[in-house]
Scaffold this active site. Structure first.
Site, PDB file in Angstrom:
ATOM      1  N   ARG A   1       0.812  -1.128  -0.188  1.00  0.00           N
ATOM      2  CA  ARG A   1       0.002   0.004  -0.007  1.00  0.00           C
ATOM      3  C   ARG A   1       0.885   1.295  -0.188  1.00  0.00           C
ATOM      4  NH1 ARG A   1      -2.655  -3.389  -0.860  1.00  0.00           N
ATOM      5  NH2 ARG A   1      -4.430  -4.143  -0.182  1.00  0.00           N
TER       6      ARG A   1
ATOM      7  N   SER B   1     -11.093   0.066   3.602  1.00  0.00           N
ATOM      8  CA  SER B   1     -10.364  -0.362   4.688  1.00  0.00           C
ATOM      9  C   SER B   1      -9.650   1.137   5.260  1.00  0.00           C
ATOM     10  CB  SER B   1      -9.238  -1.461   4.656  1.00  0.00           C
ATOM     11  OG  SER B   1      -9.844  -2.389   4.236  1.00  0.00           O
TER      12      SER B   1
ATOM     13  N   GLU C   1      -4.534   3.895   6.048  1.00  0.00           N
ATOM     14  CA  GLU C   1      -4.579   3.427   4.348  1.00  0.00           C
ATOM     15  C   GLU C   1      -5.111   4.574   3.602  1.00  0.00           C
ATOM     16  OE1 GLU C   1      -5.556  -0.787   3.417  1.00  0.00           O
ATOM     17  OE2 GLU C   1      -6.154  -0.014   1.487  1.00  0.00           O
TER      18      GLU C   1
HETATM   19  C1  LIG Z   1     -15.809  -0.130  -1.127  1.00  0.00           C
HETATM   20  C2  LIG Z   1     -14.084   0.082  -1.109  1.00  0.00           C
HETATM   21  C3  LIG Z   1     -13.270  -1.295  -1.237  1.00  0.00           C
HETATM   22  C4  LIG Z   1     -12.193  -1.056  -1.318  1.00  0.00           C
HETATM   23  N1  LIG Z   1     -11.365  -2.009  -1.353  1.00  0.00           N
HETATM   24  C5  LIG Z   1      -9.938  -1.823  -1.645  1.00  0.00           C
HETATM   25  C6  LIG Z   1      -9.234  -3.113  -1.666  1.00  0.00           C
HETATM   26  O1  LIG Z   1      -9.691  -4.078  -1.724  1.00  0.00           O
HETATM   27  N2  LIG Z   1      -7.646  -2.840  -1.779  1.00  0.00           N
HETATM   28  C7  LIG Z   1      -7.303  -1.605  -1.853  1.00  0.00           C
HETATM   29  O2  LIG Z   1      -6.166  -1.488  -1.969  1.00  0.00           O
HETATM   30  N3  LIG Z   1      -8.025  -0.465  -1.927  1.00  0.00           N
HETATM   31  C8  LIG Z   1      -9.344  -0.623  -1.563  1.00  0.00           C
HETATM   32  N4  LIG Z   1     -10.276   0.503  -1.447  1.00  0.00           N
HETATM   33  C9  LIG Z   1      -9.631   1.845  -1.562  1.00  0.00           C
HETATM   34  C10 LIG Z   1      -9.693   2.418  -2.838  1.00  0.00           C
HETATM   35  O3  LIG Z   1     -10.552   2.125  -3.764  1.00  0.00           O
HETATM   36  C11 LIG Z   1      -8.172   2.283  -3.600  1.00  0.00           C
HETATM   37  O4  LIG Z   1      -7.168   2.850  -2.838  1.00  0.00           O
HETATM   38  C12 LIG Z   1      -8.219   3.065  -4.979  1.00  0.00           C
HETATM   39  O5  LIG Z   1      -6.975   2.501  -5.843  1.00  0.00           O
HETATM   40  C13 LIG Z   1      -8.050   4.571  -4.853  1.00  0.00           C
HETATM   41  O6  LIG Z   1      -8.354   4.914  -6.163  1.00  0.00           O
HETATM   42  P1  LIG Z   1      -8.934   6.487  -6.702  1.00  0.00           P
HETATM   43  O7  LIG Z   1      -8.920   6.741  -8.004  1.00  0.00           O
HETATM   44  O8  LIG Z   1     -10.493   6.366  -6.009  1.00  0.00           O
HETATM   45  O9  LIG Z   1      -7.917   7.405  -5.825  1.00  0.00           O
HETATM   46  P2  LIG Z   1      -8.422   8.407  -4.947  1.00  0.00           P
HETATM   47  O10 LIG Z   1      -9.061   8.190  -3.664  1.00  0.00           O
HETATM   48  O11 LIG Z   1      -9.219   9.582  -5.542  1.00  0.00           O
HETATM   49  O12 LIG Z   1      -7.000   9.133  -4.551  1.00  0.00           O
HETATM   50  C14 LIG Z   1      -6.286   8.478  -3.649  1.00  0.00           C
HETATM   51  C15 LIG Z   1      -4.893   9.593  -3.563  1.00  0.00           C
HETATM   52  O13 LIG Z   1      -4.214   9.122  -4.817  1.00  0.00           O
HETATM   53  C16 LIG Z   1      -3.925  10.328  -5.459  1.00  0.00           C
HETATM   54  N5  LIG Z   1      -4.133  10.201  -7.107  1.00  0.00           N
HETATM   55  C17 LIG Z   1      -5.292   9.790  -7.561  1.00  0.00           C
HETATM   56  N6  LIG Z   1      -4.994   9.676  -8.719  1.00  0.00           N
HETATM   57  C18 LIG Z   1      -3.481  10.266  -9.176  1.00  0.00           C
HETATM   58  C19 LIG Z   1      -2.711  10.423 -10.208  1.00  0.00           C
HETATM   59  N7  LIG Z   1      -3.182   9.949 -11.314  1.00  0.00           N
HETATM   60  N8  LIG Z   1      -1.747  10.749 -10.028  1.00  0.00           N
HETATM   61  C20 LIG Z   1      -1.122  11.399  -8.975  1.00  0.00           C
HETATM   62  N9  LIG Z   1      -1.965  11.262  -7.652  1.00  0.00           N
HETATM   63  C21 LIG Z   1      -3.034  10.517  -7.708  1.00  0.00           C
HETATM   64  C22 LIG Z   1      -4.785  11.580  -4.754  1.00  0.00           C
HETATM   65  O14 LIG Z   1      -4.333  12.741  -4.818  1.00  0.00           O
HETATM   66  C23 LIG Z   1      -5.180  10.827  -3.281  1.00  0.00           C
HETATM   67  O15 LIG Z   1      -4.151  11.386  -2.595  1.00  0.00           O
HETATM   68  C24 LIG Z   1     -11.660   0.497  -1.418  1.00  0.00           C
HETATM   69  C25 LIG Z   1     -12.410   1.375  -1.430  1.00  0.00           C
HETATM   70  C26 LIG Z   1     -13.530   1.359  -1.086  1.00  0.00           C
HETATM   71  C27 LIG Z   1     -14.546   2.500  -1.108  1.00  0.00           C
END
Ligand SMILES: Cc1cc2nc3c(=O)[nH]c(=O)nc-3n(C[C@H](O)[C@H](O)[C@H](O)COP(=O)(O)OP(=O)(O)OC[C@H]3O[C@@H](n4cnc5c(N)ncnc54)[C@H](O)[C@@H]3O)c2cc1C
Length: 302
Positions: free
Chosen positions: A157, A207, A297
């Protein structure tokens, strides 16, 4: 606009403006414009891993998430897929499966974009987004660079992108040959399993805390932990939290799920400070009982 509306948790106050971008070029241009105009900015992609503050943000939220379109922001050559960062992760996985390519299917059901997944090195069921990654196109604040996977410093992570103000613009994955039928069955099963923990419409950021790597824990502390709970070399934060009685604990509009210790839910009008208070309390309970420090996380923004 209320930034909470751009996140899956639904917590977060107003910002000055939201700039929606759909390509890496637009993303870089938006960032350069904000810097030139001295407007503070933050990037939100799928918004599925962030907890946003309630205080108004006098800056721009740049929103970068797009549904995938083959030949435009997702291209496939043999077993190699080139994908722009704003593509929804599920679209990338579906494309891979459709082309009999294995290596991403265990990530099925993780919301958000490919870029967001790379930043946090998202993973599930023993598979991580960085496993099949070979190169990343990024913006380092001055120019576009292509770096290889090792320069991304991927750990559990974690990646270099969590620690530097870089933008992930696109990525190349090298997958393995698989069988569409088998891969899609596995993806469907995982999605079904995940729906028990994350029913649709649940307001959460996934999480809340990271699991703890068993190799980082002293023998004395390990003795306090049920060895059957250690999976893929990790002590689940949810297990530690359940032992200390976290399930159901509340702070105003946010609460720990009744059925999972590492899941904080917004029950409707959850506030940022309430989330922080609850997180502090949970960390304190785990330190007192196990001497282990939980690390978020999720990311608190801005
Ligand atoms: C129901 C649910 C289940 C989940 N299950 C999991 C799981 O099983 N495993 C897991 O690892 N995670 C899980 N997550 C967490 C999340 O989905 C992941 O971490 C996901 O990869 C985040 O992607 P996002 O596009 O939503 O990022 P965001 O939440 O929009 O951003 C996260 C961070 O990354 C930065 N960021 C985003 N895109 C970029 C980019 N292109 N360049 C630079 N910085 C950037 C943002 O500024 C922020 O700081 C879950 C979340 C939910 C709501």
């Amino acid at each position: 606009m209320r930034v909470g509306e751009l996140t899956t948790f639904g917590v977060g106050g107003e910002c000055r403006l939201v700039v929606r971008v759909t390509t890496p070029e637009e993303l870089v241009a938006a960032v350069i414009k904000c810097e030139q105009d001295k407007i503070p900015y933050r990037l939100i992609a799928g918004g599925s891993n962030v907890v946003w503050q309630d205080a108004p943000f006098a800056g721009a939220v740049i929103k970068y998430a797009v549904a995938g379109e083959l030949n435009k922001n997702l291209t496939i050559t043999g077993s190699t897929i080139f994908c722009e960062a704003g593509v929804i992760l599920a679209d990338l996985i579906n494309l891979a499966i459709k082309h009999n390519l294995a290596g991403l299917e265990s990530l099925s059901g993780i919301p958000g974009t490919v870029g967001g997944a790379i930043v946090g090195n998202a993973g599930a069921y023993g598979q991580g987004i960085s496993d099949k990654l070979i190169a990343i196109v990024m913006w380092d604040g001055k120019r576009v660079r292509v770096i290889n996977k090792s320069a991304g410093q991927f750990k559990y992570r974690d990646s270099i992108f969590k620690h530097k103000d870089y933008l992930v613009l696109a990525a190349t994955f090298k997958l393995e040959r698989g069988e569409k039928k088998v891969l899609s069955k596995k993806a469907r099963e995982i999605i079904k399993l995940r729906e028990k923990k994350y029913p649709p419409q649940l307001k959460c950021p996934g999480s809340f805390f990271k699991n703890i790597l068993a190799q980082d824990v002293s023998k004395a502390v390990l003795k306090k932990i049920d060895p059957t709970k250690i999976t893929h070399g990790k002590i689940p934060a949810g297990y530690l939290l359940e032992v200390v009685g976290a399930r159901g604990l509340k702070s105003g509009g946010v609460k720990v799920a009744d059925y999972h210790g590492n899941l904080i839910i917004n029950t409707g009008k959850g506030k940022y400070q309430e989330v922080k208070q609850l997180a502090q309390k949970l960390k304190g309970l785990v330190i007192s009982k196990f001497g282990l420090r939980l690390e978020e996380e999720i990311r608190y923004l801005p």
